[in-house]
Design an enzyme around this catalytic site. Structure first.
Site, PDB file in Angstrom:
ATOM      1  N   TRP A 163       0.809  -1.218   0.000  1.00 36.08           N
ATOM      2  CA  TRP A 163       0.000   0.000   0.000  1.00 36.08           C
ATOM      3  C   TRP A 163       0.843   1.268   0.000  1.00 36.08           C
ATOM      4  O   TRP A 163       0.343   2.339  -0.302  1.00 36.08           O
ATOM      5  CB  TRP A 163      -0.944   0.030   1.219  1.00 36.08           C
ATOM      6  CG  TRP A 163      -0.219  -0.176   2.524  1.00 36.08           C
ATOM      7  CD1 TRP A 163      -0.097  -1.351   3.206  1.00 36.08           C
ATOM      8  CD2 TRP A 163       0.516   0.800   3.290  1.00 36.08           C
ATOM      9  NE1 TRP A 163       0.672  -1.173   4.333  1.00 36.08           N
ATOM     10  CE2 TRP A 163       1.057   0.148   4.417  1.00 36.08           C
ATOM     11  CE3 TRP A 163       0.770   2.159   3.133  1.00 36.08           C
ATOM     12  CZ2 TRP A 163       1.830   0.793   5.369  1.00 36.08           C
ATOM     13  CZ3 TRP A 163       1.545   2.810   4.083  1.00 36.08           C
ATOM     14  CH2 TRP A 163       2.063   2.135   5.188  1.00 36.08           C
ATOM     15  N   LYS A 187      -2.069  -8.982  -7.385  1.00 37.84           N
ATOM     16  CA  LYS A 187      -2.979  -8.630  -6.293  1.00 37.84           C
ATOM     17  C   LYS A 187      -2.417  -7.412  -5.571  1.00 37.84           C
ATOM     18  O   LYS A 187      -1.426  -7.501  -4.855  1.00 37.84           O
ATOM     19  CB  LYS A 187      -3.134  -9.780  -5.288  1.00 37.84           C
ATOM     20  CG  LYS A 187      -4.345  -9.535  -4.382  1.00 37.84           C
ATOM     21  CD  LYS A 187      -4.231 -10.136  -3.013  1.00 37.84           C
ATOM     22  CE  LYS A 187      -3.672  -9.265  -1.954  1.00 37.84           C
ATOM     23  NZ  LYS A 187      -4.334  -8.010  -1.600  1.00 37.84           N
ATOM     24  N   ALA A 189      -2.491  -4.280  -2.774  1.00 35.55           N
ATOM     25  CA  ALA A 189      -2.913  -4.218  -1.363  1.00 35.55           C
ATOM     26  C   ALA A 189      -4.386  -3.831  -1.269  1.00 35.55           C
ATOM     27  O   ALA A 189      -4.864  -3.012  -2.048  1.00 35.55           O
ATOM     28  CB  ALA A 189      -2.067  -3.178  -0.636  1.00 35.55           C
ATOM     29  N   SER A 242       6.376  -7.048   4.271  1.00 33.30           N
ATOM     30  CA  SER A 242       7.156  -7.310   5.483  1.00 33.30           C
ATOM     31  C   SER A 242       7.991  -8.584   5.346  1.00 33.30           C
ATOM     32  O   SER A 242       7.665  -9.492   4.566  1.00 33.30           O
ATOM     33  CB  SER A 242       6.211  -7.465   6.675  1.00 33.30           C
ATOM     34  OG  SER A 242       5.482  -8.664   6.537  1.00 33.30           O
ATOM     35  N   GLU A 263      11.121  -8.144  -1.778  1.00 35.29           N
ATOM     36  CA  GLU A 263      11.655  -6.856  -1.314  1.00 35.29           C
ATOM     37  C   GLU A 263      10.989  -6.618   0.038  1.00 35.29           C
ATOM     38  O   GLU A 263       9.800  -6.339   0.111  1.00 35.29           O
ATOM     39  CB  GLU A 263      11.303  -5.788  -2.344  1.00 35.29           C
ATOM     40  CG  GLU A 263      12.194  -4.575  -2.244  1.00 35.29           C
ATOM     41  CD  GLU A 263      11.470  -3.412  -1.644  1.00 35.29           C
ATOM     42  OE1 GLU A 263      11.613  -3.219  -0.412  1.00 35.29           O
ATOM     43  OE2 GLU A 263      10.762  -2.705  -2.380  1.00 35.29           O
ATOM     44  N   CYS A 297      10.221   1.260   2.848  1.00 36.39           N
ATOM     45  CA  CYS A 297      11.140   0.214   3.313  1.00 36.39           C
ATOM     46  C   CYS A 297      12.554   0.760   3.457  1.00 36.39           C
ATOM     47  O   CYS A 297      13.359   0.203   4.187  1.00 36.39           O
ATOM     48  CB  CYS A 297      11.190  -0.941   2.319  1.00 36.39           C
ATOM     49  SG  CYS A 297       9.597  -1.597   1.948  1.00 36.39           S
ATOM     50  N   GLU A 394      11.823  -1.800  12.741  1.00 36.21           N
ATOM     51  CA  GLU A 394      11.433  -0.830  11.718  1.00 36.21           C
ATOM     52  C   GLU A 394      10.185  -0.088  12.214  1.00 36.21           C
ATOM     53  O   GLU A 394       9.159  -0.701  12.479  1.00 36.21           O
ATOM     54  CB  GLU A 394      11.117  -1.607  10.430  1.00 36.21           C
ATOM     55  CG  GLU A 394      10.843  -0.754   9.238  1.00 36.21           C
ATOM     56  CD  GLU A 394      10.585  -1.597   7.981  1.00 36.21           C
ATOM     57  OE1 GLU A 394      10.060  -2.731   8.085  1.00 36.21           O
ATOM     58  OE2 GLU A 394      10.891  -1.110   6.881  1.00 36.21           O
TER      59      GLU A 394
HETATM   60  C1  SIN Z   1       9.720   0.913  -0.841  1.00 35.87           C
HETATM   61  O1  SIN Z   1       9.544   1.398   0.250  1.00 35.87           O
HETATM   62  O2  SIN Z   1       9.580  -0.286  -1.041  1.00 35.87           O
HETATM   63  C2  SIN Z   1      10.100   1.717  -2.057  1.00 35.87           C
HETATM   64  C3  SIN Z   1      10.763   2.946  -1.751  1.00 35.87           C
HETATM   65  C4  SIN Z   1      11.330   3.630  -2.944  1.00 35.87           C
HETATM   66  O3  SIN Z   1      11.015   3.350  -4.104  1.00 35.87           O
HETATM   67  O4  SIN Z   1      12.151   4.494  -2.707  1.00 35.87           O
END
Ligand code: SIN
Length: 491
Positions: A163, A187, A189, A242, A263, A297, A394
């Site tokens: 999301w 699919k 989010a 996650s 990822e 992330c 995180e």
């Molecule tokens: C992510 O949080 O998975 C992507 C972040 C980004 O493209 O910089």
């Protein structure tokens, strides 16, 4: 159901995307269940979508399986042309796609449009890369043989997108797969399926053959994910989310030795050494920590600042953070939107409470802005130690903990002391230090004197428990190709 006025009032051309529940690329709903999509800033209902499950996923996979052979048999140029057309349609409709994204996810409109442009950049990149799939010839060890390697598409790819970047993650995953000749079952989010739907509506206009792209709307992520992982017609899973869910999907893929691109989570260190340019480091930290409200992330999760510049950095950084305005993503000059839900807020509050209990200090922020909403003040904490939860887990929100350090070797050891290895950042000017630290950090991506590094031209991905595989660049295409060795004898 068509989209509600709470969404369409933001669109210049609501008809462009149809009703998002009758597209060709959308799996045919077999039941009557639905789920609702809300604006996280206002709580308004944006759309009600068919809630699909295992049966629809199986049908979509079957369709993709048939279409994939046809798509792979086309010339690379022909596949590239369709990707180019899709790219152009996304560019032409950036404003409307950005508005859909802001409505369902909450991020500021300017950031949403920039994400749509980033999504378009992946389509452009892989429209180009589609024409650059090369094999190789090998000098054979005997004169009567010829040895070659060809590259072929892996097959049907199941993709599950998050999301936090609901447009760019779709493009980042599926554009290399499409360029390679794979068909897709996606699919998105459940919180943010609308921009993916709108992108698929544009893909139909771009001319993808029927069955190459398949969309599943579902609030039953577990069941759909399980089917994608265990259905033998799906040859690869690509997931962003996650580490916990990544582990589960990998286990489900294990019986069929199914290929995975994952990822996953991060715990990015952001290190400011004594010889850093402090103005640049403050700018970079704002970007690395507060882009997307800290919900990325690759967000800087732990800010390590060397003793000689700690106080100056903390003061200037906190002063800047205090000026970041929080609000509805459609309001002008908003820098940070809402958190996605109240669970996200609970985690931030738990991290702050734990830090304060163990001796941390709030330099700015620290509180909810509305008691019921998910708006939270951007927050800076100092007097943080590595033992606190905020330095271990995180946070995924607008909370920046600053850890003072003395010794340059020790900080690299601490930065690496985590199960994660996605992104790291550091600011320094001494060239010898720059090389040594860049090489020593155990991360898939290292930002040196920059707080932002995501690009379609670069391999995005992590080491350790942050994932497997890379997205973007020529390496991202390789992840969707099988290598086949051909040995011709009797020559
Ligand atoms: C992510 O949080 O998975 C992507 C972040 C980004 O493209 O910089």
């Amino acid at each position: 159901m068509t989209l509600t006025p709470a969404l369409t009032r933001h669109l210049s051309n609501p008809d462009l995307f149809g009703d998002l529940t009758s597209m060709r690329s959308l799996a045919k709903p077999l039941g009557k269940e639905t789920f609702q999509v809300f604006n996280p800033s206002t709580g308004e209902l944006l759309a009600e979508l068919p809630d699909m499950g295992v049966a629809e996923t199986k049908e979509a996979i079957d369709k993709a399986y048939v279409a994939q052979a046809e798509w792979a048999a086309m010339t690379a140029r022909a596949r590239s042309d369709v990707l180019w057309r899709w790219h152009q349609l996304i560019v032409d409709h950036t404003d409307d796609l950005g508005a859909i994204l802001t409505a369902e996810m909450g991020k500021p409109l300017a950031e949403a449009k920039s994400e749509v442009s980033h999504a378009a950049a992946y389509l452009q990149w892989y429209a180009e890369e589609a024409n650059r799939i090369y094999g190789e010839t090998i000098s054979a060890p005997s004169t009567d043989r010829r040895m070659l390697v060809i590259k072929q598409p892996i097959g049907v790819v199941g993709t599950i997108t998050p999301w936090n970047f609901p447009a760019s993650m779709v493009a980042r995953k599926i554009s290399p797969a499409l360029a390679a000749g794979c068909a897709i079952v996606l699919k998105p989010a459940e919180q943010t399926p609308l921009v993916a739907g709108a992108m698929f509506a544009l893909a139909e206009k771009a001319g993808f053959p029927d069955g190459v792209l398949n969309l599943i709307y579902s609030a039953e992520g577990d069941a759909v994910g399980h089917e994608l992982c265990t259905n033998a017609k799906v040859r690869k899973i690509s997931f962003t989310g996650s580490t916990e869910v990544g582990r589960l999907l990998m286990r489900q893929c294990a019986d069929q030795i199914k290929k995975v691109s994952l990822e996953l989570g991060g715990n990015a260190p952001f290190i400011v050494f004594d010889d850093a340019d402090i103005d640049a480091a403050v700018d970079g930290a704002i970007q690395a920590k507060f882009r997307n409200g800290g919900q990325t992330c690759v967000s800087a999760n732990r800010l390590y600042v060397q003793a000689g510049v700690h106080d100056e950095f903390a003061e200037r950084f906190a002063a800047r953070v205090a000026t970041l305005s929080v609000g509805d993503g459609f309001a002008p000059d908003v820098a940070i939107g809402p958190l996605i839900d109240t669970r996200a807020r609970a985690k931030i509050e738990a991290h702050i409470a734990d830090a304060l209990e163990k001796g941390g200090t709030i330099r700015c922020g620290g509180k909810r802005i509305t008691s019921d909403g998910t708006f939270f003040q951007p927050t800076v904490l100092t007097d943080i130690s590595s033992a606190m939860r905020v330095a271990q887990e995180e946070t995924f929100g607008p909370l920046a903990p600053i850890i003072r350090f003395e010794d340059a070797d020790q900080v690299v050891r601490e930065a690496n002391d985590t199960i994660y290895g996605l992104a790291a950042y550091f600011y320094a000017s001494n060239l010898k230090r720059v090389w040594r630290v860049a090489e020593a950090l155990e991360y898939g991506m290292v930002g040196i004197n920059t707080g932002r590094m995501s690009s379609e031209a670069a391999p995005f991905g992590g080491m350790k428990q942050s994932g497997i595989g890379r997205e973007g660049s020529r390496h991202g295409l390789e992840d969707y190709l099988e290598m086949k060795y051909l040995c011709m004898g009797g020559i």
